[in-house]
Design a protein around this motif. Structure first.
Motif, PDB file in Angstrom:
ATOM      1  N   LEU A 143      43.821  55.069  -9.691  1.00 54.74           N
ATOM      2  CA  LEU A 143      44.860  55.288  -8.463  1.00 54.74           C
ATOM      3  C   LEU A 143      46.058  55.951  -9.181  1.00 54.74           C
ATOM      4  N   LEU A 144      46.034  56.062 -10.493  1.00 59.76           N
ATOM      5  CA  LEU A 144      47.523  56.643 -11.169  1.00 59.76           C
ATOM      6  C   LEU A 144      47.328  58.343 -10.828  1.00 59.76           C
ATOM      7  N   HIS A 145      46.326  58.677 -10.391  1.00 59.20           N
ATOM      8  CA  HIS A 145      46.236  60.169 -10.152  1.00 59.20           C
ATOM      9  C   HIS A 145      45.706  60.405  -8.775  1.00 59.20           C
ATOM     10  N   HIS A 146      45.284  59.462  -7.951  1.00 60.14           N
ATOM     11  CA  HIS A 146      44.730  59.545  -6.760  1.00 60.14           C
ATOM     12  C   HIS A 146      45.552  58.894  -5.680  1.00 60.14           C
ATOM     13  N   THR A 147      45.614  59.396  -4.555  1.00 52.56           N
ATOM     14  CA  THR A 147      46.349  58.588  -3.320  1.00 52.56           C
ATOM     15  C   THR A 147      45.209  57.421  -2.801  1.00 52.56           C
ATOM     16  N   PHE A 148      44.082  57.947  -2.599  1.00 47.21           N
ATOM     17  CA  PHE A 148      42.798  57.050  -2.243  1.00 47.21           C
ATOM     18  C   PHE A 148      41.828  56.964  -3.271  1.00 47.21           C
ATOM     19  N   LEU A 149      40.847  56.150  -2.990  1.00 50.17           N
ATOM     20  CA  LEU A 149      39.684  56.211  -4.130  1.00 50.17           C
ATOM     21  C   LEU A 149      38.788  57.424  -4.229  1.00 50.17           C
ATOM     22  N   VAL A 150      38.571  58.083  -3.181  1.00 51.31           N
ATOM     23  CA  VAL A 150      37.653  59.300  -3.066  1.00 51.31           C
ATOM     24  C   VAL A 150      38.595  60.520  -2.731  1.00 51.31           C
ATOM     25  N   THR A 151      38.792  60.693  -1.455  1.00 47.89           N
ATOM     26  CA  THR A 151      39.541  62.053  -0.970  1.00 47.89           C
ATOM     27  C   THR A 151      40.969  61.750  -0.943  1.00 47.89           C
ATOM     28  N   GLU A 152      41.519  62.574  -0.543  1.00 47.52           N
ATOM     29  CA  GLU A 152      42.920  62.447  -0.174  1.00 47.52           C
ATOM     30  C   GLU A 152      43.248  61.954   1.369  1.00 47.52           C
ATOM     31  N   LYS A 153      42.161  61.308   1.771  1.00 47.54           N
ATOM     32  CA  LYS A 153      42.110  60.806   2.967  1.00 47.54           C
ATOM     33  C   LYS A 153      41.410  59.415   3.051  1.00 47.54           C
ATOM     34  N   LEU A 154      41.695  58.311   3.490  1.00 42.49           N
ATOM     35  CA  LEU A 154      41.412  56.957   3.363  1.00 42.49           C
ATOM     36  C   LEU A 154      39.879  57.170   3.956  1.00 42.49           C
ATOM     37  N   THR A 155      38.805  56.490   3.181  1.00 42.60           N
ATOM     38  CA  THR A 155      37.500  56.319   3.413  1.00 42.60           C
ATOM     39  C   THR A 155      36.976  54.966   3.503  1.00 42.60           C
ATOM     40  N   LEU A 156      35.517  54.846   3.718  1.00 39.81           N
ATOM     41  CA  LEU A 156      35.151  53.636   3.750  1.00 39.81           C
ATOM     42  C   LEU A 156      35.385  52.620   2.532  1.00 39.81           C
ATOM     43  N   ALA A 157      35.243  53.456   1.197  1.00 41.32           N
ATOM     44  CA  ALA A 157      35.464  52.798   0.089  1.00 41.32           C
ATOM     45  C   ALA A 157      36.927  52.234  -0.035  1.00 41.32           C
ATOM     46  N   ASP A 158      37.886  52.740   0.414  1.00 40.96           N
ATOM     47  CA  ASP A 158      39.517  52.118   0.508  1.00 40.96           C
ATOM     48  C   ASP A 158      39.417  50.869   1.304  1.00 40.96           C
TER      49      ASP A 158
END
Length: 410
Positions: A143-158
Protein backbone atom coordinates in the motif's frame (compact mmCIF):
# COMPACT_ATOMS: atom_id res chain seq x y z
CA UNK A 1 -37.25 -8.93 -4.22
CA UNK A 2 -35.17 -10.72 -1.61
CA UNK A 3 -32.08 -12.26 -3.22
CA UNK A 4 -31.57 -14.81 -0.46
CA UNK A 5 -30.53 -15.47 3.14
CA UNK A 6 -27.03 -14.90 4.51
CA UNK A 7 -26.20 -16.93 7.62
CA UNK A 8 -23.48 -15.72 9.97
CA UNK A 9 -22.58 -13.75 13.08
CA UNK A 10 -23.08 -10.01 12.91
CA UNK A 11 -19.60 -9.11 14.20
CA UNK A 12 -17.75 -11.90 12.40
CA UNK A 13 -14.89 -10.60 10.20
CA UNK A 14 -15.92 -12.88 7.34
CA UNK A 15 -19.62 -12.08 7.61
CA UNK A 16 -19.31 -8.27 7.66
CA UNK A 17 -17.66 -8.00 4.19
CA UNK A 18 -20.42 -10.10 2.60
CA UNK A 19 -23.11 -7.79 3.96
CA UNK A 20 -21.11 -4.82 2.67
CA UNK A 21 -20.74 -6.38 -0.80
CA UNK A 22 -24.46 -7.10 -0.93
CA UNK A 23 -25.16 -3.48 0.01
CA UNK A 24 -22.72 -2.16 -2.62
CA UNK A 25 -24.48 -4.21 -5.33
CA UNK A 26 -28.00 -3.32 -4.13
CA UNK A 27 -28.86 -6.92 -3.26
CA UNK A 28 -31.65 -7.33 -0.74
CA UNK A 29 -30.40 -9.93 1.74
CA UNK A 30 -32.14 -11.39 4.77
CA UNK A 31 -29.49 -11.79 7.46
CA UNK A 32 -29.92 -14.80 9.75
CA UNK A 33 -27.84 -14.94 12.93
CA UNK A 34 -26.22 -18.30 13.74
CA UNK A 35 -25.77 -19.55 17.31
CA UNK A 36 -23.18 -22.09 18.37
CA UNK A 37 -23.29 -25.00 18.64
CA UNK A 38 -25.14 -24.90 15.33
CA UNK A 39 -28.49 -26.57 14.88
CA UNK A 40 -29.16 -29.71 12.88
CA UNK A 41 -31.08 -27.51 10.47
CA UNK A 42 -28.01 -25.35 9.81
CA UNK A 43 -25.86 -28.43 9.23
CA UNK A 44 -28.07 -29.23 6.25
CA UNK A 45 -26.89 -25.91 4.74
CA UNK A 46 -23.25 -26.27 5.74
CA UNK A 47 -22.34 -29.80 6.90
CA UNK A 48 -19.09 -28.61 8.53
CA UNK A 49 -21.01 -26.13 10.69
CA UNK A 50 -18.95 -23.08 9.72
CA UNK A 51 -20.05 -19.55 8.88
CA UNK A 52 -20.90 -17.78 6.67
CA UNK A 53 -23.32 -19.57 4.36
CA UNK A 54 -25.84 -18.38 1.77
CA UNK A 55 -29.09 -19.79 0.43
CA UNK A 56 -30.63 -17.96 -2.52
CA UNK A 57 -34.34 -17.47 -3.09
CA UNK A 58 -33.94 -19.86 -6.02
CA UNK A 59 -32.60 -22.56 -3.68
CA UNK A 60 -28.94 -22.17 -4.68
CA UNK A 61 -26.75 -22.75 -1.61
CA UNK A 62 -23.15 -21.63 -1.18
CA UNK A 63 -20.52 -21.76 1.56
CA UNK A 64 -17.03 -20.20 1.94
CA UNK A 65 -16.82 -16.42 2.13
CA UNK A 66 -14.71 -15.87 -1.02
CA UNK A 67 -17.14 -17.87 -3.15
CA UNK A 68 -20.12 -16.00 -1.70
CA UNK A 69 -18.39 -12.64 -2.21
CA UNK A 70 -17.70 -13.35 -5.89
CA UNK A 71 -21.25 -14.59 -6.39
CA UNK A 72 -22.72 -11.44 -4.83
CA UNK A 73 -20.52 -9.12 -6.89
CA UNK A 74 -21.19 -10.98 -10.15
CA UNK A 75 -24.91 -10.18 -9.91
CA UNK A 76 -24.11 -6.64 -11.08
CA UNK A 77 -22.83 -6.66 -14.68
CA UNK A 78 -21.46 -3.14 -14.25
CA UNK A 79 -19.61 -3.78 -11.00
CA UNK A 80 -16.02 -2.63 -10.63
CA UNK A 81 -15.52 -4.85 -7.57
CA UNK A 82 -14.21 -7.70 -9.75
CA UNK A 83 -11.72 -5.56 -11.68
CA UNK A 84 -11.57 -5.05 -15.44
CA UNK A 85 -9.13 -7.69 -16.68
CA UNK A 86 -8.36 -11.34 -16.03
CA UNK A 87 -5.18 -10.18 -14.31
CA UNK A 88 -7.22 -7.92 -12.03
CA UNK A 89 -9.55 -10.79 -11.15
CA UNK A 90 -6.67 -13.16 -10.41
CA UNK A 91 -5.02 -10.51 -8.21
CA UNK A 92 -8.27 -9.95 -6.35
CA UNK A 93 -8.52 -13.66 -5.58
CA UNK A 94 -4.87 -13.68 -4.49
CA UNK A 95 -5.38 -10.94 -1.90
CA UNK A 96 -8.69 -12.40 -0.72
CA UNK A 97 -7.03 -15.78 -0.17
CA UNK A 98 -4.13 -14.14 1.66
CA UNK A 99 -6.28 -12.25 4.18
CA UNK A 100 -8.75 -15.13 4.57
CA UNK A 101 -5.98 -17.55 5.57
CA UNK A 102 -2.67 -16.03 6.69
CA UNK A 103 -3.94 -12.73 8.10
CA UNK A 104 -7.08 -13.83 9.94
CA UNK A 105 -5.44 -16.89 11.54
CA UNK A 106 -2.47 -14.83 12.75
CA UNK A 107 -4.55 -11.99 14.17
CA UNK A 108 -6.91 -14.42 15.90
CA UNK A 109 -4.03 -15.84 17.95
CA UNK A 110 -3.55 -12.31 19.29
CA UNK A 111 -7.06 -11.16 20.15
CA UNK A 112 -9.01 -14.36 20.91
CA UNK A 113 -7.03 -15.09 24.13
CA UNK A 114 -7.57 -11.47 25.23
CA UNK A 115 -11.31 -11.91 24.71
CA UNK A 116 -11.26 -15.10 26.77
CA UNK A 117 -12.27 -17.24 23.80
CA UNK A 118 -8.95 -19.10 23.76
CA UNK A 119 -6.66 -20.06 26.69
CA UNK A 120 -4.45 -17.10 27.61
CA UNK A 121 -0.70 -17.54 27.49
CA UNK A 122 1.35 -14.34 27.58
CA UNK A 123 4.23 -15.85 25.64
CA UNK A 124 1.92 -17.06 22.88
CA UNK A 125 0.19 -13.68 22.66
CA UNK A 126 3.55 -11.89 22.43
CA UNK A 127 4.54 -14.28 19.66
CA UNK A 128 1.23 -13.61 17.88
CA UNK A 129 1.84 -9.85 18.04
CA UNK A 130 5.24 -10.28 16.41
CA UNK A 131 3.75 -12.61 13.79
CA UNK A 132 0.95 -10.11 13.11
CA UNK A 133 3.46 -7.34 12.47
CA UNK A 134 5.32 -9.57 10.05
CA UNK A 135 2.24 -10.62 8.07
CA UNK A 136 0.71 -7.12 8.02
CA UNK A 137 3.97 -5.67 6.72
CA UNK A 138 3.06 -7.36 3.42
CA UNK A 139 -0.01 -5.11 3.19
CA UNK A 140 1.93 -2.09 4.44
CA UNK A 141 4.64 -2.36 1.80
CA UNK A 142 2.15 -2.97 -1.01
CA UNK A 143 0.00 0.00 0.00
CA UNK A 144 3.04 2.28 0.01
CA UNK A 145 2.67 2.47 -3.79
CA UNK A 146 -1.02 1.59 -4.25
CA UNK A 147 -4.22 3.36 -3.20
CA UNK A 148 -6.08 0.05 -3.05
CA UNK A 149 -4.96 -3.57 -3.18
CA UNK A 150 -5.51 -4.24 -6.89
CA UNK A 151 -6.74 -1.36 -9.06
CA UNK A 152 -7.12 2.35 -8.49
CA UNK A 153 -10.70 1.60 -7.51
CA UNK A 154 -11.95 -0.37 -4.54
CA UNK A 155 -12.50 -4.12 -5.21
CA UNK A 156 -13.68 -7.22 -3.39
CA UNK A 157 -10.14 -7.67 -2.12
CA UNK A 158 -10.28 -4.36 -0.24
CA UNK A 159 -13.68 -5.06 1.30
CA UNK A 160 -12.78 -8.52 2.58
CA UNK A 161 -9.35 -7.39 3.78
CA UNK A 162 -10.78 -4.35 5.58
CA UNK A 163 -13.35 -6.54 7.33
CA UNK A 164 -10.73 -9.02 8.51
CA UNK A 165 -8.10 -6.44 9.48
CA UNK A 166 -10.90 -4.47 11.14
CA UNK A 167 -10.88 -6.89 14.07
CA UNK A 168 -7.39 -5.70 14.81
CA UNK A 169 -8.28 -2.03 14.44
CA UNK A 170 -11.28 -2.30 16.75
CA UNK A 171 -9.62 -4.50 19.39
CA UNK A 172 -5.82 -4.35 19.57
CA UNK A 173 -4.24 -1.88 17.12
CA UNK A 174 -3.40 0.91 19.58
CA UNK A 175 -1.58 4.14 18.57
CA UNK A 176 1.86 2.61 19.15
CA UNK A 177 1.07 -0.34 16.89
CA UNK A 178 -0.56 1.82 14.21
CA UNK A 179 2.49 4.08 14.06
CA UNK A 180 4.31 1.27 12.22
CA UNK A 181 1.59 0.97 9.55
CA UNK A 182 0.71 4.44 8.16
CA UNK A 183 -0.13 3.17 4.66
CA UNK A 184 -2.40 0.41 5.94
CA UNK A 185 -4.10 2.91 8.29
CA UNK A 186 -4.83 5.28 5.40
CA UNK A 187 -6.20 2.46 3.25
CA UNK A 188 -8.40 0.95 6.00
CA UNK A 189 -9.85 4.32 6.94
CA UNK A 190 -10.69 4.96 3.28
CA UNK A 191 -12.43 1.61 2.80
CA UNK A 192 -14.52 1.59 5.98
CA UNK A 193 -15.73 5.13 5.30
CA UNK A 194 -17.38 4.14 2.02
CA UNK A 195 -21.13 4.86 2.37
CA UNK A 196 -22.19 1.23 1.86
CA UNK A 197 -19.62 0.04 4.42
CA UNK A 198 -20.90 2.54 7.01
CA UNK A 199 -24.49 1.45 6.35
CA UNK A 200 -23.56 -2.02 7.60
CA UNK A 201 -21.19 -1.34 10.53
CA UNK A 202 -21.69 2.35 11.30
CA UNK A 203 -18.74 4.66 11.87
CA UNK A 204 -15.52 2.92 12.79
CA UNK A 205 -12.72 4.82 14.51
CA UNK A 206 -9.19 4.05 15.62
CA UNK A 207 -8.98 2.90 19.23
CA UNK A 208 -6.96 4.70 21.91
CA UNK A 209 -6.16 1.59 23.92
CA UNK A 210 -5.97 -2.12 23.13
CA UNK A 211 -8.13 -4.57 25.05
CA UNK A 212 -6.36 -6.30 27.92
CA UNK A 213 -6.64 -9.81 29.27
CA UNK A 214 -8.73 -10.05 32.42
CA UNK A 215 -8.35 -13.32 34.32
CA UNK A 216 -11.73 -14.88 35.14
CA UNK A 217 -12.84 -14.44 38.72
CA UNK A 218 -13.01 -17.58 40.80
CA UNK A 219 -16.45 -18.18 42.19
CA UNK A 220 -16.95 -20.14 45.36
CA UNK A 221 -18.80 -23.35 44.80
CA UNK A 222 -22.07 -23.52 46.66
CA UNK A 223 -22.51 -26.62 48.75
CA UNK A 224 -25.60 -28.53 47.85
CA UNK A 225 -27.28 -31.51 49.41
CA UNK A 226 -26.59 -34.71 47.49
CA UNK A 227 -30.20 -34.99 46.42
CA UNK A 228 -30.04 -31.55 44.82
CA UNK A 229 -27.02 -32.38 42.69
CA UNK A 230 -27.73 -31.98 38.98
CA UNK A 231 -27.67 -35.04 36.72
CA UNK A 232 -24.22 -36.07 35.57
CA UNK A 233 -24.93 -35.12 31.96
CA UNK A 234 -25.60 -31.50 33.00
CA UNK A 235 -22.15 -31.16 34.57
CA UNK A 236 -20.34 -31.34 31.25
CA UNK A 237 -18.64 -27.97 30.61
CA UNK A 238 -19.61 -26.06 27.53
CA UNK A 239 -17.09 -26.20 24.69
CA UNK A 240 -16.87 -24.40 21.40
CA UNK A 241 -18.06 -26.30 18.38
CA UNK A 242 -14.50 -26.54 17.03
CA UNK A 243 -13.14 -27.97 20.27
CA UNK A 244 -15.65 -30.79 20.65
CA UNK A 245 -13.58 -33.33 18.71
CA UNK A 246 -10.41 -32.30 20.53
CA UNK A 247 -11.73 -33.23 23.98
CA UNK A 248 -9.21 -35.65 25.54
CA UNK A 249 -10.32 -39.23 26.04
CA UNK A 250 -10.29 -40.33 29.67
CA UNK A 251 -7.37 -42.72 30.26
CA UNK A 252 -8.44 -46.34 30.63
CA UNK A 253 -5.76 -47.20 33.17
CA UNK A 254 -4.07 -45.26 35.96
CA UNK A 255 -0.99 -43.42 34.72
CA UNK A 256 2.22 -44.88 36.22
CA UNK A 257 3.43 -41.41 37.23
CA UNK A 258 0.31 -40.99 39.37
CA UNK A 259 1.92 -43.44 41.77
CA UNK A 260 4.78 -41.07 42.62
CA UNK A 261 4.53 -39.10 45.89
CA UNK A 262 3.18 -35.55 45.76
CA UNK A 263 6.01 -33.19 44.67
CA UNK A 264 7.08 -30.07 46.56
CA UNK A 265 6.80 -28.14 43.27
CA UNK A 266 3.27 -28.50 41.90
CA UNK A 267 3.63 -28.54 38.13
CA UNK A 268 0.55 -26.34 37.70
CA UNK A 269 2.27 -23.57 39.69
CA UNK A 270 5.13 -23.53 37.20
CA UNK A 271 2.78 -23.67 34.22
CA UNK A 272 0.87 -20.64 35.51
CA UNK A 273 4.08 -18.73 36.17
CA UNK A 274 5.35 -19.49 32.66
CA UNK A 275 2.04 -18.51 31.06
CA UNK A 276 1.53 -15.23 32.89
CA UNK A 277 5.02 -13.78 33.36
CA UNK A 278 7.85 -12.68 31.09
CA UNK A 279 9.97 -15.76 30.51
CA UNK A 280 13.58 -14.71 31.03
CA UNK A 281 13.33 -11.95 33.67
CA UNK A 282 10.63 -13.53 35.86
CA UNK A 283 9.52 -17.07 35.03
CA UNK A 284 12.90 -18.77 34.58
CA UNK A 285 14.48 -17.41 37.79
CA UNK A 286 11.37 -18.62 39.64
CA UNK A 287 11.71 -22.05 38.02
CA UNK A 288 15.35 -22.55 39.00
CA UNK A 289 14.59 -21.42 42.56
CA UNK A 290 11.85 -24.03 42.94
CA UNK A 291 13.15 -26.84 40.70
CA UNK A 292 13.72 -30.14 42.54
CA UNK A 293 16.05 -32.57 40.68
CA UNK A 294 14.96 -35.37 43.01
CA UNK A 295 11.35 -35.04 41.84
CA UNK A 296 11.80 -33.99 38.22
CA UNK A 297 14.17 -34.53 35.33
CA UNK A 298 14.92 -32.38 32.27
CA UNK A 299 15.16 -33.76 28.74
CA UNK A 300 16.26 -32.62 25.33
CA UNK A 301 13.85 -33.92 22.68
CA UNK A 302 14.96 -34.01 19.03
CA UNK A 303 13.02 -35.15 15.98
CA UNK A 304 14.95 -37.95 14.26
CA UNK A 305 13.90 -37.32 10.66
CA UNK A 306 14.67 -33.66 9.98
CA UNK A 307 15.72 -34.48 6.41
CA UNK A 308 12.07 -35.32 5.66
CA UNK A 309 10.69 -31.96 6.84
CA UNK A 310 9.31 -29.60 4.19
CA UNK A 311 7.06 -26.57 4.83
CA UNK A 312 7.34 -24.81 8.21
CA UNK A 313 3.60 -24.90 8.87
CA UNK A 314 3.52 -28.64 8.20
CA UNK A 315 6.39 -29.17 10.62
CA UNK A 316 4.58 -27.07 13.22
CA UNK A 317 1.50 -29.25 12.71
CA UNK A 318 3.70 -32.31 13.27
CA UNK A 319 4.66 -30.93 16.70
CA UNK A 320 1.01 -30.14 17.43
CA UNK A 321 -0.01 -33.70 16.59
CA UNK A 322 2.70 -35.10 18.86
CA UNK A 323 1.49 -32.86 21.69
CA UNK A 324 -2.11 -33.98 21.19
CA UNK A 325 -1.02 -37.58 21.60
CA UNK A 326 0.76 -36.72 24.88
CA UNK A 327 -2.55 -35.68 26.46
CA UNK A 328 -2.59 -38.57 28.96
CA UNK A 329 0.67 -37.26 30.48
CA UNK A 330 -0.35 -33.60 30.70
CA UNK A 331 -0.35 -33.65 34.53
CA UNK A 332 3.22 -34.86 34.61
CA UNK A 333 5.17 -32.94 31.99
CA UNK A 334 5.84 -29.44 30.67
CA UNK A 335 7.83 -28.50 27.62
CA UNK A 336 8.26 -26.52 24.45
CA UNK A 337 9.38 -27.58 20.99
CA UNK A 338 10.39 -25.34 18.11
CA UNK A 339 11.04 -25.39 14.40
CA UNK A 340 14.33 -23.77 13.42
CA UNK A 341 15.30 -22.83 9.89
CA UNK A 342 13.23 -22.46 6.75
CA UNK A 343 11.11 -24.58 4.44
CA UNK A 344 12.99 -27.69 3.26
CA UNK A 345 15.88 -26.86 5.59
CA UNK A 346 14.68 -27.07 9.18
CA UNK A 347 15.11 -29.00 12.41
CA UNK A 348 12.85 -29.70 15.40
CA UNK A 349 14.11 -29.60 18.96
CA UNK A 350 12.78 -28.87 22.42
CA UNK A 351 13.19 -29.18 26.18
CA UNK A 352 10.85 -30.94 28.62
CA UNK A 353 10.39 -31.05 32.37
CA UNK A 354 9.29 -34.59 33.34
CA UNK A 355 8.02 -35.96 36.64
CA UNK A 356 10.41 -38.66 37.83
CA UNK A 357 13.79 -39.65 36.41
CA UNK A 358 12.78 -41.53 33.27
CA UNK A 359 11.24 -40.05 30.14
CA UNK A 360 9.55 -43.23 28.91
CA UNK A 361 6.48 -43.37 31.21
CA UNK A 362 5.63 -39.80 30.20
CA UNK A 363 6.15 -40.13 26.46
CA UNK A 364 5.17 -43.67 25.52
CA UNK A 365 1.51 -42.62 25.67
CA UNK A 366 2.15 -41.12 22.21
CA UNK A 367 2.34 -43.80 19.49
CA UNK A 368 5.00 -41.80 17.62
CA UNK A 369 7.36 -41.28 20.58
CA UNK A 370 10.02 -43.40 18.90
CA UNK A 371 10.34 -40.74 16.18
CA UNK A 372 12.12 -38.59 18.77
CA UNK A 373 15.48 -38.86 20.50
CA UNK A 374 15.60 -38.17 24.24
CA UNK A 375 18.73 -36.90 25.98
CA UNK A 376 18.83 -36.25 29.72
CA UNK A 377 20.01 -32.75 30.65
CA UNK A 378 22.03 -31.67 33.65
CA UNK A 379 21.08 -28.10 34.67
CA UNK A 380 24.28 -27.81 36.73
CA UNK A 381 26.10 -27.70 33.39
CA UNK A 382 26.03 -24.22 31.85
CA UNK A 383 25.43 -25.47 28.30
CA UNK A 384 22.46 -27.66 29.35
CA UNK A 385 20.91 -24.87 31.41
CA UNK A 386 21.33 -22.42 28.53
CA UNK A 387 19.68 -24.89 26.13
CA UNK A 388 16.65 -25.24 28.41
CA UNK A 389 16.26 -21.49 28.81
CA UNK A 390 16.60 -20.87 25.07
CA UNK A 391 14.04 -23.57 24.24
CA UNK A 392 11.52 -22.06 26.63
CA UNK A 393 12.18 -18.46 25.57
CA UNK A 394 12.11 -18.69 21.75
CA UNK A 395 14.48 -15.75 21.31
CA UNK A 396 17.72 -17.43 20.18
CA UNK A 397 18.97 -19.21 17.06
CA UNK A 398 19.84 -22.90 17.34
CA UNK A 399 22.51 -24.76 15.39
CA UNK A 400 22.88 -21.76 13.10
CA UNK A 401 19.19 -21.68 12.23
CA UNK A 402 16.66 -18.99 13.13
CA UNK A 403 13.59 -19.75 15.25
CA UNK A 404 10.59 -20.15 12.91
CA UNK A 405 7.69 -21.45 15.02
CA UNK A 406 7.01 -23.28 18.25
CA UNK A 407 4.44 -24.84 20.55
CA UNK A 408 4.19 -25.18 24.33
CA UNK A 409 2.86 -28.27 26.07
CA UNK A 410 1.47 -27.30 29.45
Amino acid sequence: MVFGKLYGVETNPRTIPLRVIAKANHLEIDFVGVDFPVSAEYLKINPVGKIPAFVGSNGFALTECIAIAVYFASQNENTTLLGKTKEDYASILKWMSFVNSDVISTLAKWYLPLLGREPYNKKNVDTAIASSKKILSVLEQHLLHHTFLVTEKLTLADILAAGIVGRGYTLVFDPEFRAEFPNMNRWWETVVNQPYFKEVVGELKFIDEAIKYTPPKKEEKKKEAPKAAPPKAEKKPAVDEEEEDAAPVEPKAKHPLDLLPKPTLPLDDWKRKYSNEDTRPVALPWFWEHYSPEEYSLWKVDYKYNDELTQIFMTSNLIGGFFNRLEASRKHIFGAMSVYGESNNSIVSGAFLVRGQDYLPAFDVAPDWESYEFTKLDPTKAEDREFIEDQWSWDKDYQGKKWADGKVFK
